[in-house]
Scaffold this motif. Structure first.
Motif, PDB file in Angstrom:
ATOM      1  N   GLN A   1       0.805  -1.221   0.000  1.00  0.00           N
ATOM      2  CA  GLN A   1       0.000   0.000   0.000  1.00  0.00           C
ATOM      3  C   GLN A   1       0.839   1.271   0.000  1.00  0.00           C
ATOM      4  N   THR A   2       2.105   1.132   0.330  1.00  0.00           N
ATOM      5  CA  THR A   2       2.981   2.294   0.481  1.00  0.00           C
ATOM      6  C   THR A   2       4.228   2.111  -0.366  1.00  0.00           C
ATOM      7  N   LEU A   3       4.663   3.203  -0.982  1.00  0.00           N
ATOM      8  CA  LEU A   3       5.903   3.200  -1.754  1.00  0.00           C
ATOM      9  C   LEU A   3       6.919   4.072  -1.029  1.00  0.00           C
ATOM     10  N   TRP A   4       8.096   3.509  -0.765  1.00  0.00           N
ATOM     11  CA  TRP A   4       9.172   4.262  -0.121  1.00  0.00           C
ATOM     12  C   TRP A   4      10.161   4.736  -1.181  1.00  0.00           C
TER      13      TRP A   4
ATOM     14  N   LEU B   1      -0.164   5.404  -1.632  1.00  0.00           N
ATOM     15  CA  LEU B   1      -0.680   5.381  -2.992  1.00  0.00           C
ATOM     16  C   LEU B   1      -2.198   5.516  -3.045  1.00  0.00           C
ATOM     17  N   ALA B   2      -2.890   5.198  -1.962  1.00  0.00           N
ATOM     18  CA  ALA B   2      -4.346   5.318  -1.955  1.00  0.00           C
ATOM     19  C   ALA B   2      -4.790   6.773  -1.834  1.00  0.00           C
ATOM     20  N   SER B   3      -4.117   7.528  -0.962  1.00  0.00           N
ATOM     21  CA  SER B   3      -4.522   8.913  -0.731  1.00  0.00           C
ATOM     22  C   SER B   3      -3.695   9.929  -1.506  1.00  0.00           C
ATOM     23  N   GLY B   4      -2.495   9.516  -1.961  1.00  0.00           N
ATOM     24  CA  GLY B   4      -1.619  10.440  -2.660  1.00  0.00           C
ATOM     25  C   GLY B   4      -0.815  11.328  -1.746  1.00  0.00           C
ATOM     26  N   THR B   5      -0.855  11.080  -0.438  1.00  0.00           N
ATOM     27  CA  THR B   5      -0.093  11.891   0.507  1.00  0.00           C
ATOM     28  C   THR B   5       1.369  11.443   0.547  1.00  0.00           C
TER      29      THR B   5
ATOM     30  N   THR C   1      -3.898   0.397   8.323  1.00  0.00           N
ATOM     31  CA  THR C   1      -4.637   1.392   7.556  1.00  0.00           C
ATOM     32  C   THR C   1      -3.787   2.615   7.245  1.00  0.00           C
ATOM     33  N   ALA C   2      -2.856   2.944   8.132  1.00  0.00           N
ATOM     34  CA  ALA C   2      -1.987   4.091   7.896  1.00  0.00           C
ATOM     35  C   ALA C   2      -0.803   3.682   7.025  1.00  0.00           C
ATOM     36  N   SER C   3      -0.065   4.680   6.534  1.00  0.00           N
ATOM     37  CA  SER C   3       1.111   4.404   5.721  1.00  0.00           C
ATOM     38  C   SER C   3       2.114   3.582   6.512  1.00  0.00           C
TER      39      SER C   3
END
Length: 440
Positions: free
Chosen positions: A125-128, A148-152, A193-195
């Motif tokens: 879910q997260t890209l580093w 990647l879900a929220s774009g933050t 659920t969080a990054s």
């Protein structure tokens, strides 16, 4: 007795060859970095075949005479999604995403993002990305966490040389480098659920100099290898979770010191920087050579066996597939998929249990570095595989011997100089000899 059998062959075509290969952690897919230009070729390596599926960046300008850091800055970084057939590439055009449906910009990623290293979190879910590209970031002093879900985009801990997930889960390894020393950091990763964030742990490995490649874990999680450095074709293997060094060798002749003779430079550059792999066999490291052979190293007995594979051409890259097969590339552009036939049966269930136990043991023997610290090193307990130093020990030691690592000699000299009363000339006990190494 181990036998290697070539089960499939492929050809990149043109004057190009694969200088690095990244296999998908679960699917029969491999990303091959092009030697001619900043492009990545995606191949299917399943069902005993090799078939090209697509390319990212094929229209990029050729590297030409670019060399060293100039070449490295143009080399694209890649990261496979842990479960899906999805590859993210950070190149000269920013971030691009390949799937079987084609190439496009990844959803949720800033259009201006540009990174030298990429990695997905274990849950995908997260890209580093590193170094940081945030407007308020400090470049190499931090990294980016892309949800990647929220774009933050949030701030992450500093790292600069790839991220590798331990097969036991919940734990990753990466590097933070300086010219004098490199730290191999281990971090706990919590997903939800969080990054997903890497939370650095206090136990760490310290290596001399810089210029290493991404750490590589064995399938059973009981060993990891590091290829480097900027001045030697070194290979070091460590036990896990002990961090005890079990193998240290130099491929070819050791560095003679600067200025380097041309003959030695030619020999050093003939070795691929991406030529080691762990297959399915526990306790075995594979090394690809410029002579077209694969060397099988038994880490327990230290015995090495050489296998003829693509003799007559230089091997330019080596990787292990998700199924435990070996994939080799040579300087003619050929790819070869190898099955590893061993007299010993592989117990994959036992391997998974071993990897989970190794990760759990390591996590139980250390603690997280406090959040938002300014000086990460001051919280680390480091080992070089033979000795261990607490942070307070390194902060106060002022003497080191000529056989000690260069980083330790430098640390002693700096501490001794800082301890001198103001106005007095600092003379450090055990001051290291003048270095013959240029900046890497």
């Amino acid at each position: 007795m181990t036998d290697l059998e070539i089960v499939a062959r492929g050809l990149l075509g043109g004057e190009r060859f694969a200088e690095q290969m990244r296999c998908h952690p679960r699917l029969p897919l491999v990303a091959c970095s092009d030697s001619e230009r900043p492009a990545v070729h995606i191949w299917d390596c399943g069902q005993g075949r090799l078939r090209e599926l697509g390319t990212v960046g094929l229209t990029s300008n050729a590297y030409g005479d670019a060399f060293g850091w100039e070449r490295a800055e143009r080399t694209p970084a890649v990261a496979w999604h842990p479960d899906r057939p999805l590859l993210v590439v950070a190149g000269e055009d920013g971030l691009r995403q390949w799937t079987p449906a084609g190439v496009r910009e990844p959803e949720g990623a800033p259009a201006t993002a540009s990174y030298r290293s990429l990695a997905f979190s274990p849950d995908g879910q997260t890209l580093w990305g590193s170094p940081s590209c945030r407007d308020d970031g400090d470049g190499w002093e931090s990294s980016d966490i892309l949800d990647l879900a929220s774009g933050t985009v949030e701030a992450g801990p500093p790292w600069d040389t790839g991220v590798t997930l331990h097969p036991g889960g919940g734990l990753v390894a990466t590097l933070t480098s300086d010219q004098g020393a490199t730290h191999c950091l281990f971090a706990r990763v919590e997903t939800g659920t969080a990054s997903a964030v890497m939370r650095p742990l206090r136990r760490a490995l310290i290596l001399d100099c810089d210029g290493y490649e991404t750490p590589l874990f064995s399938a059973d999680g009981r060993h990891f290898a590091i290829r480097g450095n900027a001045y030697d074709n070194s290979v070091e293997v460590f036990g896990f979770p002990s961090l005890r060094r079990v193998l240290a060798t130099t491929l070819g002749d050791p560095s003679p010191g600067y200025p380097y003779p041309q003959e030695w430079l030619d020999q050093m550059q003939a070795w691929s920087r991406h030529n080691i792999a762990f297959g399915a066999q526990p306790g075995v490291l594979w090394i690809a050579t410029p002579a077209g052979t694969l060397v099988e190293v038994d880490l327990e007995t230290r015995q090495a066996v050489e296998h003829d594979v693509l003799t007559g051409s230089r091997l330019t890259a080596l990787a292990a597939t998700a199924a435990g097969e070996l994939l080799v590339a040579d300087s003619t552009g050929e790819l070869a998929l190898l099955s590893v036939l061993s007299g010993a049966k592989q117990n994959f269930t036992a391997g998974k249990e071993s990897s989970r136990a190794a990760a759990a043991t390591f996590l139980a023997t250390t603690t997280e570095v406090p959040e938002d610290v300014d000086d990460l090193e001051s919280h680390l307990v480091v080992t070089d595989g033979t000795r261990t130093w607490e942070a307070d020990d390194l902060a106060t030691m002022t003497a080191a011997g000529p056989t000690d690592p260069t980083w330790l000699q430098l640390r002693a000299a700096i501490n001794a100089a800082q301890a001198q009363p103001e106005g007095e000339e600092a003379v450090a006990a055990g001051t290291p000899p003048a270095t013959t190494r240029p900046p890497s």
